[in-house]
Scaffold this motif. Structure first.
Motif, PDB file in Angstrom:
ATOM      1  N   GLU A 145       0.854  -1.204  -0.020  1.00 33.29           N
ATOM      2  CA  GLU A 145      -0.069  -0.114  -0.037  1.00 33.29           C
ATOM      3  C   GLU A 145       0.789   1.235  -0.097  1.00 33.29           C
ATOM      4  O   GLU A 145       1.931   1.093   0.398  1.00 33.29           O
ATOM      5  CB  GLU A 145      -0.891   0.051   1.238  1.00 33.29           C
ATOM      6  N   THR A 146       0.198   2.439  -0.474  1.00 39.09           N
ATOM      7  CA  THR A 146       1.057   3.752  -0.300  1.00 39.09           C
ATOM      8  C   THR A 146       0.039   4.395   0.678  1.00 39.09           C
ATOM      9  O   THR A 146      -1.241   4.459   0.426  1.00 39.09           O
ATOM     10  CB  THR A 146       1.125   4.390  -1.809  1.00 39.09           C
ATOM     11  N   LYS A 147       0.716   5.544   1.633  1.00 40.75           N
ATOM     12  CA  LYS A 147      -0.061   6.425   2.215  1.00 40.75           C
ATOM     13  C   LYS A 147       0.754   7.745   2.224  1.00 40.75           C
ATOM     14  O   LYS A 147       1.824   7.606   2.392  1.00 40.75           O
ATOM     15  CB  LYS A 147      -0.440   5.774   3.584  1.00 40.75           C
ATOM     16  N   CYS A 148      -0.040   8.650   2.491  1.00 38.67           N
ATOM     17  CA  CYS A 148       0.644  10.100   2.878  1.00 38.67           C
ATOM     18  C   CYS A 148       0.628  10.080   4.282  1.00 38.67           C
ATOM     19  O   CYS A 148      -0.287   9.828   5.216  1.00 38.67           O
ATOM     20  CB  CYS A 148      -0.026  11.098   2.269  1.00 38.67           C
ATOM     21  N   VAL A 149       1.817  10.593   4.920  1.00 35.07           N
ATOM     22  CA  VAL A 149       1.994  10.344   6.389  1.00 35.07           C
ATOM     23  C   VAL A 149       2.279  12.065   6.868  1.00 35.07           C
ATOM     24  O   VAL A 149       3.496  12.383   6.318  1.00 35.07           O
ATOM     25  CB  VAL A 149       3.116   9.585   7.051  1.00 35.07           C
ATOM     26  N   ARG A 150       1.547  12.581   7.663  1.00 34.33           N
ATOM     27  CA  ARG A 150       1.563  13.936   7.735  1.00 34.33           C
ATOM     28  C   ARG A 150       2.694  14.219   8.932  1.00 34.33           C
ATOM     29  O   ARG A 150       2.911  13.204   9.952  1.00 34.33           O
ATOM     30  CB  ARG A 150       0.331  14.655   8.332  1.00 34.33           C
ATOM     31  N   PRO A 151       3.340  15.286   9.270  1.00 36.77           N
ATOM     32  CA  PRO A 151       4.411  15.347  10.553  1.00 36.77           C
ATOM     33  C   PRO A 151       3.542  14.824  11.508  1.00 36.77           C
ATOM     34  O   PRO A 151       4.235  14.267  12.564  1.00 36.77           O
ATOM     35  CB  PRO A 151       4.664  16.656  10.408  1.00 36.77           C
ATOM     36  N   SER A 152       2.433  15.451  11.637  1.00 37.89           N
ATOM     37  CA  SER A 152       1.672  14.951  13.081  1.00 37.89           C
ATOM     38  C   SER A 152       1.284  13.524  13.157  1.00 37.89           C
ATOM     39  O   SER A 152       0.780  13.413  14.530  1.00 37.89           O
ATOM     40  CB  SER A 152       0.096  16.023  13.024  1.00 37.89           C
ATOM     41  N   GLU A 153       1.203  12.926  12.170  1.00 41.53           N
ATOM     42  CA  GLU A 153       1.117  11.382  12.261  1.00 41.53           C
ATOM     43  C   GLU A 153       2.430  10.399  12.338  1.00 41.53           C
ATOM     44  O   GLU A 153       2.333   9.238  12.533  1.00 41.53           O
ATOM     45  CB  GLU A 153       0.163  10.891  10.959  1.00 41.53           C
ATOM     46  N   ILE A 154       3.587  10.970  12.395  1.00 39.91           N
ATOM     47  CA  ILE A 154       4.724  10.209  12.352  1.00 39.91           C
ATOM     48  C   ILE A 154       4.603   9.263  13.718  1.00 39.91           C
ATOM     49  O   ILE A 154       4.946   8.123  13.649  1.00 39.91           O
ATOM     50  CB  ILE A 154       6.000  11.087  12.416  1.00 39.91           C
ATOM     51  N   ASN A 155       4.394   9.898  14.771  1.00 34.67           N
ATOM     52  CA  ASN A 155       4.489   8.897  16.003  1.00 34.67           C
ATOM     53  C   ASN A 155       3.533   7.762  15.815  1.00 34.67           C
ATOM     54  O   ASN A 155       3.764   6.776  16.224  1.00 34.67           O
ATOM     55  CB  ASN A 155       4.124   9.787  17.328  1.00 34.67           C
ATOM     56  N   ARG A 182      10.095   5.560   2.059  1.00 34.24           N
ATOM     57  CA  ARG A 182       9.515   6.839   1.703  1.00 34.24           C
ATOM     58  C   ARG A 182       9.839   7.119   0.167  1.00 34.24           C
ATOM     59  O   ARG A 182      10.806   7.145  -0.395  1.00 34.24           O
ATOM     60  CB  ARG A 182      10.347   7.796   2.549  1.00 34.24           C
ATOM     61  N   LEU A 183       8.652   7.355  -0.688  1.00 38.07           N
ATOM     62  CA  LEU A 183       8.574   7.678  -2.026  1.00 38.07           C
ATOM     63  C   LEU A 183       9.083   9.074  -2.283  1.00 38.07           C
ATOM     64  O   LEU A 183       9.640   9.360  -3.158  1.00 38.07           O
ATOM     65  CB  LEU A 183       7.312   7.037  -2.648  1.00 38.07           C
ATOM     66  N   ALA A 184       8.588   9.975  -1.483  1.00 37.48           N
ATOM     67  CA  ALA A 184       8.749  11.502  -1.699  1.00 37.48           C
ATOM     68  C   ALA A 184       8.162  12.303  -0.412  1.00 37.48           C
ATOM     69  O   ALA A 184       7.629  11.795   0.497  1.00 37.48           O
ATOM     70  CB  ALA A 184       7.710  11.831  -2.948  1.00 37.48           C
ATOM     71  N   ALA A 185       8.979  13.399  -0.519  1.00 38.65           N
ATOM     72  CA  ALA A 185       8.672  14.313   0.756  1.00 38.65           C
ATOM     73  C   ALA A 185       7.149  14.902   0.774  1.00 38.65           C
ATOM     74  O   ALA A 185       6.672  14.840   1.628  1.00 38.65           O
ATOM     75  CB  ALA A 185       9.681  15.378   0.853  1.00 38.65           C
ATOM     76  N   GLN A 186       6.899  15.053  -0.715  1.00 39.95           N
ATOM     77  CA  GLN A 186       5.577  15.807  -0.821  1.00 39.95           C
ATOM     78  C   GLN A 186       4.530  14.558  -1.315  1.00 39.95           C
ATOM     79  O   GLN A 186       4.879  13.923  -2.280  1.00 39.95           O
ATOM     80  CB  GLN A 186       5.603  16.846  -1.875  1.00 39.95           C
ATOM     81  N   CYS A 187       3.345  14.515  -0.885  1.00 45.15           N
ATOM     82  CA  CYS A 187       2.534  13.664  -1.389  1.00 45.15           C
ATOM     83  C   CYS A 187       1.590  14.223  -2.538  1.00 45.15           C
ATOM     84  O   CYS A 187       1.374  15.286  -2.632  1.00 45.15           O
ATOM     85  CB  CYS A 187       1.350  13.440  -0.215  1.00 45.15           C
ATOM     86  N   PRO A 188       1.388  13.059  -3.513  1.00 44.55           N
ATOM     87  CA  PRO A 188       0.578  13.554  -4.518  1.00 44.55           C
ATOM     88  C   PRO A 188      -0.799  14.176  -4.253  1.00 44.55           C
ATOM     89  O   PRO A 188      -1.380  13.757  -3.029  1.00 44.55           O
ATOM     90  CB  PRO A 188       0.340  12.108  -5.519  1.00 44.55           C
ATOM     91  N   ALA A 189      -1.369  15.037  -4.998  1.00 44.62           N
ATOM     92  CA  ALA A 189      -2.511  15.362  -4.713  1.00 44.62           C
ATOM     93  C   ALA A 189      -3.957  14.404  -4.288  1.00 44.62           C
ATOM     94  O   ALA A 189      -4.778  14.629  -3.352  1.00 44.62           O
ATOM     95  CB  ALA A 189      -3.333  16.224  -5.818  1.00 44.62           C
ATOM     96  N   ASN A 190      -3.577  13.153  -4.942  1.00 44.55           N
ATOM     97  CA  ASN A 190      -4.870  12.056  -4.851  1.00 44.55           C
ATOM     98  C   ASN A 190      -4.313  11.279  -3.672  1.00 44.55           C
ATOM     99  O   ASN A 190      -5.057  10.005  -3.529  1.00 44.55           O
ATOM    100  CB  ASN A 190      -5.239  11.510  -6.148  1.00 44.55           C
ATOM    101  N   ALA A 191      -3.283  11.451  -3.006  1.00 46.54           N
ATOM    102  CA  ALA A 191      -3.045  10.360  -1.934  1.00 46.54           C
ATOM    103  C   ALA A 191      -3.933  10.163  -1.121  1.00 46.54           C
ATOM    104  O   ALA A 191      -4.696  11.293  -0.530  1.00 46.54           O
ATOM    105  CB  ALA A 191      -1.639  10.790  -1.504  1.00 46.54           C
ATOM    106  N   GLU A 192      -4.105   8.916  -0.376  1.00 41.03           N
ATOM    107  CA  GLU A 192      -4.771   8.560   0.682  1.00 41.03           C
ATOM    108  C   GLU A 192      -3.794   8.957   2.120  1.00 41.03           C
ATOM    109  O   GLU A 192      -2.676   8.455   1.929  1.00 41.03           O
ATOM    110  CB  GLU A 192      -5.087   7.090   0.795  1.00 41.03           C
ATOM    111  N   TYR A 193      -4.507   9.251   2.999  1.00 39.07           N
ATOM    112  CA  TYR A 193      -3.903   9.760   4.131  1.00 39.07           C
ATOM    113  C   TYR A 193      -3.691   8.727   5.397  1.00 39.07           C
ATOM    114  O   TYR A 193      -4.836   7.984   5.469  1.00 39.07           O
ATOM    115  CB  TYR A 193      -4.209  11.199   4.796  1.00 39.07           C
ATOM    116  N   PHE A 194      -2.960   8.774   5.977  1.00 42.31           N
ATOM    117  CA  PHE A 194      -2.664   7.635   7.198  1.00 42.31           C
ATOM    118  C   PHE A 194      -3.774   8.042   8.176  1.00 42.31           C
ATOM    119  O   PHE A 194      -4.224   8.337   8.612  1.00 42.31           O
ATOM    120  CB  PHE A 194      -1.405   7.652   7.544  1.00 42.31           C
TER     121      PHE A 194
END
Length: 157
Positions: A60-70, A145-157
């Motif tokens: 799977e791929t997910k976008c992880v925000r700084p607030s979600e790292i923990n 980690r694929l990229a520092a920035q998430c694509p516009a259509n990324a699913e968030y963690f």
């Protein structure tokens, strides 16, 4: 428990165990993470991860925000499994933990994983024990980690 029932149980819960193992990756407490250098934690961004347990492999791929790292790299319980990790050792790029995950029906799974991590990747190997007294079934988690920035259509963690 009969062997056929054990096989059915393993096939039923394998994807959930794999997900729980991934989402249960160990981490230092939030305060300790804040004091560590960025080289000793994983970074936010767009992540790809592969879980494997009992012959079931899922990527799977997910976008992880700084607030979600923990939460992403820190003992997370899932929608199906509530996990507790009394044994947790994380530091200097290595991690090890042991605990249990319990589902809504009260089924418990013992979990053991260890491995290495870097800011942009981690690999954990170990196992899950479906029934006390039975062997641990192999399980693994690899993430990058694929990229520092998430694509516009990324699913968030």
């Amino acid at each position: 428990m009969k062997p056929s029932a054990l096989v059915r149980l393993a096939a039923t819960v394998a994807p959930v165990i794999a997900g729980a193992l991934f989402l249960a990756a160990p981490a230092a407490p939030r305060a300790a993470m804040a004091q560590q250098s960025s080289a000793d934690t994983v970074l936010p961004g767009y992540w790809e991860y592969t879980t494997s347990a009992v012959g079931v492999r899922d990527t799977e791929t997910k976008c992880v925000r700084p607030s979600e790292i923990n939460r992403f790299f820190g003992g997370l319980s899932t929608r199906r499994w509530r996990c507790v990790y009394p044994v947790r050792q994380v530091g200097d790029g290595a991690a090890r933990f042991e605990g249990t995950c319990t589902d809504r029906k009260g089924r418990r799974v013992n979990v053991r994983l260890n491995g290495t991590y870097q800011p942009e990747s981690f690999t954990f190997r170990g196992g899950a024990q479906l029934v006390r007294g039975t062997p641990y079934l192999p399980a693994s988690i690899t993430a990058r980690r694929l990229a520092a920035q998430c694509p516009a259509n990324a699913e968030y963690f």
